[in-house]
Every structure is written in C-alpha cells, then in structure tokens.
Design a protein around this motif. Structure first.
Motif, PDB file in Angstrom:
ATOM      1  N   GLU A 292       0.829  -1.208   0.000  1.00  0.00           N
ATOM      2  CA  GLU A 292       0.000   0.000   0.000  1.00  0.00           C
ATOM      3  C   GLU A 292       0.860   1.254   0.000  1.00  0.00           C
ATOM      4  O   GLU A 292       0.536   2.232  -0.687  1.00  0.00           O
ATOM      5  CB  GLU A 292      -0.923  -0.012   1.222  1.00  0.00           C
ATOM      6  N   ALA A 293       1.967   1.219   0.759  1.00  0.00           N
ATOM      7  CA  ALA A 293       2.883   2.368   0.790  1.00  0.00           C
ATOM      8  C   ALA A 293       3.520   2.586  -0.574  1.00  0.00           C
ATOM      9  O   ALA A 293       3.675   3.731  -1.029  1.00  0.00           O
ATOM     10  CB  ALA A 293       3.958   2.137   1.854  1.00  0.00           C
ATOM     11  N   ALA A 294       3.872   1.479  -1.251  1.00  0.00           N
ATOM     12  CA  ALA A 294       4.475   1.580  -2.580  1.00  0.00           C
ATOM     13  C   ALA A 294       3.490   2.164  -3.577  1.00  0.00           C
ATOM     14  O   ALA A 294       3.853   2.967  -4.441  1.00  0.00           O
ATOM     15  CB  ALA A 294       4.945   0.203  -3.025  1.00  0.00           C
ATOM     16  N   LYS A 298       3.747   5.642  -5.624  1.00  0.00           N
ATOM     17  CA  LYS A 298       3.650   5.676  -7.086  1.00  0.00           C
ATOM     18  C   LYS A 298       2.624   6.728  -7.539  1.00  0.00           C
ATOM     19  O   LYS A 298       2.832   7.444  -8.510  1.00  0.00           O
ATOM     20  CB  LYS A 298       3.251   4.297  -7.606  1.00  0.00           C
ATOM     21  N   LYS A 299       1.524   6.824  -6.805  1.00  0.00           N
ATOM     22  CA  LYS A 299       0.474   7.787  -7.143  1.00  0.00           C
ATOM     23  C   LYS A 299       0.951   9.224  -6.918  1.00  0.00           C
ATOM     24  O   LYS A 299       0.584  10.143  -7.655  1.00  0.00           O
ATOM     25  CB  LYS A 299      -0.767   7.530  -6.305  1.00  0.00           C
TER      26      LYS A 299
END
Length: 301
Positions: A292-294, A298-299
C-alpha cells in the motif's frame, strides 16, 4: 525391576491395530452421504474439484505415513528408552495419555499457526473454502516433522503401545468435527470437548475468528490459555489470501515457496529469520502495508 526397553522391530512385530485404516471405509462413506445430502438440499458445502483434491492429498499422506512409520516410531522409542521410569499399560494410563497427548497437540497446533515455518506444515489443512468431512483428509505432506512435539509424551514414560493407540484415537477424533451439519451440542460437551462448532471457528478467515480454538479433542486448553472463541455468525472458510487452485502439489508447497522467496529477498539475517519464523499474520500485515505504501508513493510521483 529394570524398565523394559523396546526396538522398532519389536513394536512392529506386535501388529498394533491400525485404527485409522479400519475407520477409513466408514469415513469415506460418511463423506459420500454428506456430499449427496448437501447436493439434494442445494447447500454450498461441497465442491467436486475441492473434494477430489482433498482425497488425493489424503491418500498421499497415508502412503507417506506408512513409509515414515519406522522413523516416527524410532523417534518416540528413542526418547522413551532414555528415561528410567515407565507408566504401565493399564486402562487409566490410556486416559492420562490421551489428555497428555492432547495438551501437546494444542501447542503443536498453536505453534503451527503462530510460527511461519510450522504454518507451512499445516496451511494445507486450511486452504479449502469449504467445510465438510472431506476437509479432514487435507493433511500436509510435510506435517510429519511435527513428531518432535510429542517427545515430552515419550519422556513421560507412557508405554509405546499406549502412546501409538492414543495418538491414533486423537487423529481419528478430528474427522467428525469437520462438518456444518452438526450444530451446537449440549453445554457440558461444548465446554469440555472440541466440537464442530468450535472447529468451524478455527477454520474461518474472519478477523474475529482468526487463530482461535486450537484444541484437538479437548477445548479446555483454549479456555485455559485464552484462545477460545464461540461460534456466532456462520464463518467464511479458507485463507485470508486464497490460493485459488485445486492442484495438490501447490496446496502443499505454496507457503514453502513463499518463504523461500521472502528469505531470498531479505536485506539482513534478522529479516530473513523473521520471514521464516515470524508470525504469519504479522508478516502478511507487513507485506500488505508495504504494498500500500508503494502504491501511494507511485500515485504521488
């Protein structure tokens, strides 16, 4: 009087009754009856591919158990012969042995959920999204290393014949509790013994039911050690992350494969150790948080 010691050959020559083998036709018949009834009642208790997969897993496991009999007998006899005392083979020793084995089965089962290495030897039993008598056959092909959890029983001095018969009784007890057709039983039974209601909770992937009701024959251990959870709403069965396959090989080894990948990708020995022996639930939560952190990163980029 000096204690009598035993060799594997002596035990095998006694031609001990294979209770599970004798019970197999009855168990298979009950699976067929339950399957037919659930089909006629339009219940979602069975899936043909899932049941065939369970049967294959069970048959291979029986063959492996037979092949490893000398090794497992040897481990128990080695530690039984180490101690100078013994408990005679009497009617009351069978009762005590079942209780003592059940205590260690509770801890073996609990460790099998709370330690990832041991979870890999047990996960096969949980990766079905159905709950029926055929699920009792889904025993991991790598579960045999759990014999080490029963060394304390051998060291207690129970006669080897008593041990091997009681252990079969304990394993056989597991069959009948894998069903949705038996609801809650009278309170005294529900309080002392593991019942289908208790074990349905154990097979659930619902958050409130996770890692509860480890008891094999007796539910009292869960009440004593704080892992008891009564059944409330109908559970959702299977793993929190479904495997989505009926392949018996994948069902037996997917967690070992994932452990290998995670250890290989670890950045330190400490992380590698954690990936192999840490809590499966904690590791899954950490991996989910990292993903989720990745995605958030990315967003934001």
């Amino acid at each position: 009087m000096e204690k009598e010691k035993f060799t594997v050959d002596q035990i095998l020559s006694m031609d001990l009754p294979n209770i599970i083998l004798y019970a197999a036709p009855v168990m298979l018949s009950l699976v067929a009856i339950e399957w037919i009834i659930s089909y006629k009642q339009k219940k979602d208790y069975y899936d043909s591919k899932d049941t065939i997969s369970a049967a294959v897993i069970g048959l291979v496991n029986v063959a492996m158990s037979a092949g490893l009999k000398i090794l497992t007998f040897g481990v128990i006899l080695f530690f039984y012969n180490l101690v100078p005392w013994s408990i005679p083979a009497t009617w009351w020793s069978y009762i005590l042995c079942i209780i003592w084995i059940d205590f260690w089965r509770y801890w073996a089962h609990r460790v099998g959920h709370e330690n990832r290495f041991w979870w890999a030897t047990h996960v096969t039993h949980h990766n079905s999204e159905k709950y029926n008598w055929s699920v009792a056959f889904r025993l991991s092909w790598t579960q045999h290393i759990k014999v080490i959890f029963f060394i304390p029983v051998a060291l207690t001095g129970f006669h080897p014949v008593v041990f091997f018969i009681c252990h079969q009784i304990e394993v056989l007890y597991q069959f009948w509790i894998h069903t949705e057709y038996i609801h809650k039983l009278p309170r005294p039974i529900e309080y002392i013994f593991t019942t289908p209601s208790h074990h349905r909770v154990h097979h659930s992937s619902d958050a409130k039911y996770l890692d509860k009701n480890y008891g094999s024959t007796l539910i009292i251990w869960d009440r004593i050690f704080g892992t008891f959870q009564p059944e409330e709403e109908r559970p959702k069965y299977g793993l929190t992350e479904p495997v989505n396959t009926y392949n018996p090989i994948t069902l037996n080894f997917h967690e070992w494969r994932d452990i290998y990948i995670d250890v290989k990708n670890s950045k330190s020995l400490k992380e590698a150790y954690h990936m192999m022996f840490g809590s499966p639930a904690q590791i899954a939560a950490e991996k989910k948080a990292a993903m989720e952190a990745a995605e958030q990163k990315k967003k934001a980029a």
